[in-house]
Each structure stands twice: as structure tokens, then as C-alpha cells.
Write a protein that holds these residues in place. Structure first.
Motif, PDB file in Angstrom:
ATOM      1  N   ASP A 225       0.851  -1.256  -0.080  1.00 27.33           N
ATOM      2  CA  ASP A 225      -0.089   0.013  -0.053  1.00 27.33           C
ATOM      3  C   ASP A 225       0.889   1.192   0.076  1.00 27.33           C
ATOM      4  O   ASP A 225       2.125   1.303   0.319  1.00 27.33           O
ATOM      5  CB  ASP A 225      -0.911   0.138   1.126  1.00 27.33           C
ATOM      6  CG  ASP A 225      -2.183   1.069   0.874  1.00 27.33           C
ATOM      7  OD1 ASP A 225      -2.592   1.195  -0.093  1.00 27.33           O
ATOM      8  OD2 ASP A 225      -2.386   1.671   2.100  1.00 27.33           O
ATOM      9  N   VAL A 226       0.409   2.275  -0.689  1.00 24.84           N
ATOM     10  CA  VAL A 226       0.961   3.740  -0.595  1.00 24.84           C
ATOM     11  C   VAL A 226       0.171   4.694  -0.238  1.00 24.84           C
ATOM     12  O   VAL A 226      -1.190   4.729  -0.601  1.00 24.84           O
ATOM     13  CB  VAL A 226       1.432   3.838  -2.138  1.00 24.84           C
ATOM     14  CG1 VAL A 226       2.472   5.228  -2.146  1.00 24.84           C
ATOM     15  CG2 VAL A 226       2.721   2.866  -2.435  1.00 24.84           C
ATOM     16  N   HIS A 227       0.520   5.626   0.474  1.00 23.30           N
ATOM     17  CA  HIS A 227      -0.270   6.956   0.698  1.00 23.30           C
ATOM     18  C   HIS A 227       0.488   8.020   0.668  1.00 23.30           C
ATOM     19  O   HIS A 227       1.928   8.256   0.883  1.00 23.30           O
ATOM     20  CB  HIS A 227      -0.882   7.010   1.993  1.00 23.30           C
ATOM     21  CG  HIS A 227      -2.201   5.966   2.142  1.00 23.30           C
ATOM     22  ND1 HIS A 227      -3.269   6.281   1.753  1.00 23.30           N
ATOM     23  CD2 HIS A 227      -2.323   4.690   2.573  1.00 23.30           C
ATOM     24  CE1 HIS A 227      -4.176   5.283   1.926  1.00 23.30           C
ATOM     25  NE2 HIS A 227      -3.677   4.474   2.364  1.00 23.30           N
ATOM     26  N   VAL A 256      -0.920   3.333   6.343  1.00 24.63           N
ATOM     27  CA  VAL A 256      -0.351   2.286   5.447  1.00 24.63           C
ATOM     28  C   VAL A 256       0.161   1.112   5.732  1.00 24.63           C
ATOM     29  O   VAL A 256       0.010   0.239   5.263  1.00 24.63           O
ATOM     30  CB  VAL A 256       0.604   3.317   4.604  1.00 24.63           C
ATOM     31  CG1 VAL A 256       1.898   3.564   5.462  1.00 24.63           C
ATOM     32  CG2 VAL A 256       1.306   2.545   3.046  1.00 24.63           C
ATOM     33  N   CYS A 317      10.090   4.747   4.187  1.00 26.47           N
ATOM     34  CA  CYS A 317       9.843   6.055   4.230  1.00 26.47           C
ATOM     35  C   CYS A 317      11.344   6.611   4.607  1.00 26.47           C
ATOM     36  O   CYS A 317      12.057   5.815   5.252  1.00 26.47           O
ATOM     37  CB  CYS A 317       8.990   6.465   4.915  1.00 26.47           C
ATOM     38  SG  CYS A 317       9.015   6.013   6.700  1.00 26.47           S
ATOM     39  N   THR A 357       9.298   7.712  -2.249  1.00 23.96           N
ATOM     40  CA  THR A 357       9.794   7.735  -1.020  1.00 23.96           C
ATOM     41  C   THR A 357      10.695   8.510  -0.304  1.00 23.96           C
ATOM     42  O   THR A 357      10.955   8.962   0.554  1.00 23.96           O
ATOM     43  CB  THR A 357       9.360   6.116  -0.462  1.00 23.96           C
ATOM     44  OG1 THR A 357      10.470   5.698  -0.981  1.00 23.96           O
ATOM     45  CG2 THR A 357       8.285   5.434  -0.611  1.00 23.96           C
ATOM     46  N   GLY A 362       5.665  10.513   0.004  1.00 29.19           N
ATOM     47  CA  GLY A 362       4.741   9.589   0.614  1.00 29.19           C
ATOM     48  C   GLY A 362       5.496   8.457   1.355  1.00 29.19           C
ATOM     49  O   GLY A 362       6.432   8.279   1.483  1.00 29.19           O
ATOM     50  N   ALA A 364       5.228   4.191   1.780  1.00 32.92           N
ATOM     51  CA  ALA A 364       4.916   2.903   1.412  1.00 32.92           C
ATOM     52  C   ALA A 364       4.993   1.450   2.285  1.00 32.92           C
ATOM     53  O   ALA A 364       5.790   1.696   3.206  1.00 32.92           O
ATOM     54  CB  ALA A 364       5.577   2.376  -0.185  1.00 32.92           C
TER      55      ALA A 364
END
Length: 374
Positions: A225-227, A256, A317, A357, A362, A364
Motif C-alpha cells: 500500500d502507498v499513501h 499504510v 520512508c 518515498t 509519501g 509505502a
């Protein structure tokens, strides 16, 4: 028939070694009791499961499972469980030793089927070896094996009949068939199973492990997932709030880590992803706590008869720094999945300033889980 399973687990199991009661020791990725409980909880003929335990073991009982304190002896513990069932809907009961974690569906089926025709039924295996009598390590005689059986559990009865039998019995019986027969209950013999062994000594753990690992269903799932970063003053990662100069954008709380772990659980069960179960088009999930998603996935795992053997989440990150919060994240995820923290891993890495990242656009997350079921 409304059939209940009464699992007797109040003993201390000293002969099995290990320093703790055998029912709570690890076996093929789960505890002995967990294998036994799953065999009955997932069986379509069993309407309810009640566990009889030593009062000191209350913290060992899986959440939501009904339990009653046992007595000083096995028959006293069985009677306590039967008394607890009397006020409910059960008409029949299968009484099973917790230390027989390899019980098969076929054995349970056979006992349940026999109870439709008899007031009592129990599995057993014919004795095929020669039998000796002995004293002081020396053979003193032989014993004919004709008509002899090795008793197993579950031993099934009409509830009112076996409860009355226990109330009338003076105690000291080897098993519930002995109690039932003393009260005049006729007990039918059904086919037992060599794999339905009772863990008694340390070597029995190895035998049971070989059997369970040979038949268990192993599932592996991955989640990603990624935000993206947006406005805000904190992020929520794996259930932990971390101060940060920016927040994460998403339809829910944008956790995430939890999202990746939830998708890994759904994936292991071939149940799609979060979007299938909690569509982003549905406004009720706007800003939702991601614990809702993870709890749903965890409950689905248990309902399907699986247990989480291990789970691993990697957060990708540059910032915020995950290390100071990793232990708290580990504990939070383990708590939500109802597993030991030793089965939950949380770690972090960077992308060496490469990609989104690395540019701090964002965060992940990757997650991998392994599920086990008998």
C-alpha cells in the motif's frame, strides 16, 4: 440434536515436561489447545464449545470462548462442564481431552452419527499387539487380546444421561465411558484413528507435530500500500500516532502499515483486498480507523479455521523515523490480531533517496503473512 463439545483442559500435564501445562505449549505453529479447539469449533455438527480449565489459566483462554473452572480430578472437571451446559440448549455432548489435538473430522463425524442411534458412543482401536502381565520388569503372564480396545475421545452422550451418571458416580473413573456404563448407559464403539494420539510424554509432541504439519493447510499472503503526504501534523502508522510536519492522505485514516497487513491477510484467504470489503465509494468509511479493517480480516482468518503463524510489515520512508516506535507498533498489531508479539514483526527501510518515498512524497508498506489451519 444440539451437540456441544466439552474440552477438558484443567490438568497440569507434568509428565509431558516443558515447564508449563502441555495444553498451552507450542505445537506446529499453534498451542496444543488451539489445534484441539479448532477441530471442534469448525465442525458443522458442533453448535457450541466449552473449555474446562484450571482457574490459574484464565488468561490463556482465547477471547470470546466460554470456559468454566475445573476440579481436582478429571471426572470432577467433566462434571463442572456438564453442569454448565445443563442450563443451555445442548441435548448431546462430546467430551474430549485437550491433549488429543490431532482428532480428525471423520472421528467426530462417527461419534455424532452414532449418537443418533445410541445414548453413548466413543472411538476406539482394537488391540492388535500381544499383551503381557509383568512385575518388577519381568513377564509374569499373558493376556488374551480378544475383545480389547484402546479407548480414545471424544466420548459422546446424551447430555442428561451422562450428567446424571456423573452426579451418581463416586469418582475415580478412568474416563466417561466408565462413568456412563456404571449408570447403565450403553456405549457404541466407533472407529478410532491412530493419529488421534494423546500427548502424555515429551516424545508425543514430535509425533503430533509430524502429523499436523503433514496435513495442515498453509497459506501465504502479500500486501502493498502507498499513501501520499498532505497537510497535517501527524501520521498514523501501524496503529501508532507519530508527530510529523505532514499527514498522510487517504479515504480512511491512511494507516499504510495496517492497510498492507490487512490486504496480506485477505490475500492469504483469497478474499481480495480492503476495497472489496470496505469500498472507498461508501461514505461511512471516510476517515475510518484502520483497526476496523484489520479486525475484520483477523476475524475472517479465525472464522475460516486459520491462525496467524507469523506476520511481517516493512514501512518504506525517509521520515518519520520508525525505529523509536517499532516496538509499540508491533504490540499494537499483535493485539488487534490476537496473536503473540513474537509472531508479529515491524521494521522499516529507506529507498536511499530514490523514487517517491526518497523524495518524501509519501510512505509505502509491504506485508507478508503466513496462515495455518489443520
Amino acid at each position: 440434536m444440539h451437540t456441544a463439545a466439552l474440552i477438558v483442559a484443567a490438568g497440569r500435564g507434568r509428565r509431558a515436561g516443558g515447564g508449563r501445562p502441555k495444553q498451552w505449549r507450542a505445537l506446529a505453529g499453534r498451542r496444543v489447545a488451539d489445534w484441539t479447539l479448532a477441530a471442534f469449533a469448525t465442525h458443522p455438527a458442533i453448535a457450541e464449545v466449552v473449555l474446562v480449565i484450571h482457574p490459574d489459566d484464565a488468561t490463556e483462554v482465547p477471547e470470546g470462548l466460554r470456559w468454566v473452572p475445573g476440579g481436582e480430578t478429571r471426572d470432577a472437571s467433566v462434571r463442572a462442564g456438564l453442569e454448565a451446559l445443563e442450563s443451555g440448549r445442548a441435548t448431546h455432548v462430546l467430551i474430549h481431552d485437550v491433549a488429543r489435538p490431532c482428532v480428525s473430522r471423520a472421528v467426530i463425524d462417527a461419534v455424532v452419527a452414532a449418537l443418533r442411534r445410541h445414548d453413548g458412543a466413543a472411538p476406539a482401536l482394537p488391540v492388535t499387539d500381544a499383551l503381557w502381565r509383568g512385575t518388577g520388569g519381568m513377564v509374569t503372564g499373558t493376556q488374551a487380546r480378544d475383545g480389547l480396545y484402546r479407548a480414545q475421545t471424544p466420548q459422546g452422550f446424551r447430555l442428561d444421561a451422562i450428567l446424571a451418571a456423573h452426579r451418581a458416580h463416586p469418582g475415580g473413573a478412568a474416563d466417561d465411558v466408565e462413568v456412563g456404563r456404571a449408570a447403565g448407559i450403553e456405549v457404541a464403539i466407533v472407529a478410532g484413528d491412530e493419529a488421534n494420539l494423546k500427548i502424555t510424554i515429551p516424545e508425543d509432541f514430535e509425533r503430533a507435530e509430524r502429523h499436523l504439519r503433514g496435513e495442515m493447510d498453509v497459506r501465504t499472503g502479500n500486501g502493498f500500500d502507498v499513501h501520499a503526504f498532505g497537510s497535517g501534523d501527524h501520521v498514523i502508522l501501524c496503529g501508532v500516532r507519530i508527530p510529523h510536519e505532514r499527514g498522510l492522505e487517504g479515504h480512511s485514516d491512511a494507516d499504510v502499515g495496517m492497510h498492507a497487513l490487512t490486504d496480506a491477510l485477505y490475500g492469504a484467504l483469497a478474499e481480495g483486498d480492503i476495497g472489496r470489503h470496505f469500498p472507498p465509494s461508501d461514505p461511512q468509511w471516510k476517515g475510518a480507523d484502520s483497526r476496523v479493517f484489520l479486525r475484520h480480516a483477523g476475524e475472517l482468518v479465525r472464522t475460516r479455521g486459520f491462525a496467524v503463524a507469523n506476520a511481517d510489515v516493512t514501512l518504506i520512508c525517509e521520515r518519520p523515523k520508525i525505529g523509536p516506535h517499532a516496538t509499540e507498533m508491533q504490540a499494537e498489531l499483535a493485539r488487534e490480531l490476537q496473536i503473540e508479539t513474537s509472531r508479529m514483526s515491524v521494521k522499516a527501510t529507506t529507498s536511499e533517496r530514490l523514487g517517491f518515498t526518497g523524495r518524501e512524497e509519501g510512505i509505502a508498506a509491504l506485508a507478508t503473512v503466513t496462515l495455518l489451519a489443520p
